[in-house]
Design an enzyme around this catalytic site. Sequence first.
Site, PDB file in Angstrom:
ATOM      1  N   HIS A  71       0.859  -1.196   0.000  1.00  0.00           N
ATOM      2  CA  HIS A  71       0.000   0.000   0.000  1.00  0.00           C
ATOM      3  C   HIS A  71       0.887   1.235   0.000  1.00  0.00           C
ATOM      4  CE1 HIS A  71      -2.947   3.021   0.961  1.00  0.00           C
ATOM      5  NE2 HIS A  71      -2.319   3.305   2.098  1.00  0.00           N
ATOM      6  N   HIS A  79       0.823   5.820  -0.976  1.00  0.00           N
ATOM      7  CA  HIS A  79       0.046   7.016  -1.288  1.00  0.00           C
ATOM      8  C   HIS A  79       0.602   7.638  -2.564  1.00  0.00           C
ATOM      9  CE1 HIS A  79      -1.018   7.535   3.299  1.00  0.00           C
ATOM     10  NE2 HIS A  79      -1.373   6.353   2.801  1.00  0.00           N
ATOM     11  N   TYR A 128       1.047  -2.844 -21.623  1.00  0.00           N
ATOM     12  CA  TYR A 128       1.573  -3.375 -20.368  1.00  0.00           C
ATOM     13  C   TYR A 128       0.645  -3.100 -19.195  1.00  0.00           C
ATOM     14  CZ  TYR A 128       5.829  -5.429 -22.020  1.00  0.00           C
ATOM     15  OH  TYR A 128       6.715  -6.272 -22.641  1.00  0.00           O
TER      16      TYR A 128
END
Length: 215
Positions: free
Chosen positions: A91, A93, A118
Amino acid sequence: MSAALREEICRIGASLFARGYVHATAGNISVRTDSGFLITPTDACLGRLDPARLAELDAEGVQRSGDRASKTLALHRRIYEADPEARCVIHTHATHLVALTLAGVWSADDILPPITPYYVMKVGHVPLVPYHRPGDPAVGDEVARRIGSMRAAGTPIRAVMLDRLGPNVWHRSPAEASAVLEELEETARLWLMTRPAPLTPAQIDELRAHFGARW
C-alpha cells in the site's frame, strides 16, 4: 522467519521510497508466510526499514516479535483471505494515483482506461473503493467483495484504489507486487498528462490471445 524475505521487503521499501512512490511514513508492505505474516511497523519509513524490526505475526494475527504492526494489517489479511494466490500486499500514497482520485477517475470500476499494452497485461482492472477514514474496517469488506465479484466475472484483479488515500496491490512476491504498483502509477501519470484514446477492443483481444491478459 527467512532472513532473505525480510531483506527483500526492506529492499523493495527502499527502492519505492528512493523513487518517490512513497513518502515520509506513508505506505506499508506485508508478506504472507507459511506460519503467518510479516508486515512493516506502524509509522515506519519504507526507505529506512530494519529487517530485524519487521512485525512478525502468527496466522491469527497475534504479534510474535518486532515493532508494533501497521494498523493496515486487517485490510491486508482480508486481501489474503479473498485471494489465495496473494503472497504480498503493498500500500502506498502514490502521487499520481491519489491525484487521479482528486481530479476524477475514468470510472468506478476502472480508475484508468486501457491505454497501454503493459497496463492491460500487468495490472488489469482496478476498481475505486469509496472514501473511508484510514483504518476503517468497512474497507476490508468492500475490497474482499470486489475481489470476489471480479474473480466470478472471469477478470481477477491485483489492485484496488482507495479514494484519496492510495492503491493496494498484491501478487505472489514483493518484487511482483512492486512491479504492479509501478506500472499502475506510471499509467496514472501518463493518463493525467495526455488523456489518450484507449486501446481498441480488437487490440485488447490480441493481448488476451497472445499474452493471457485478464482484461
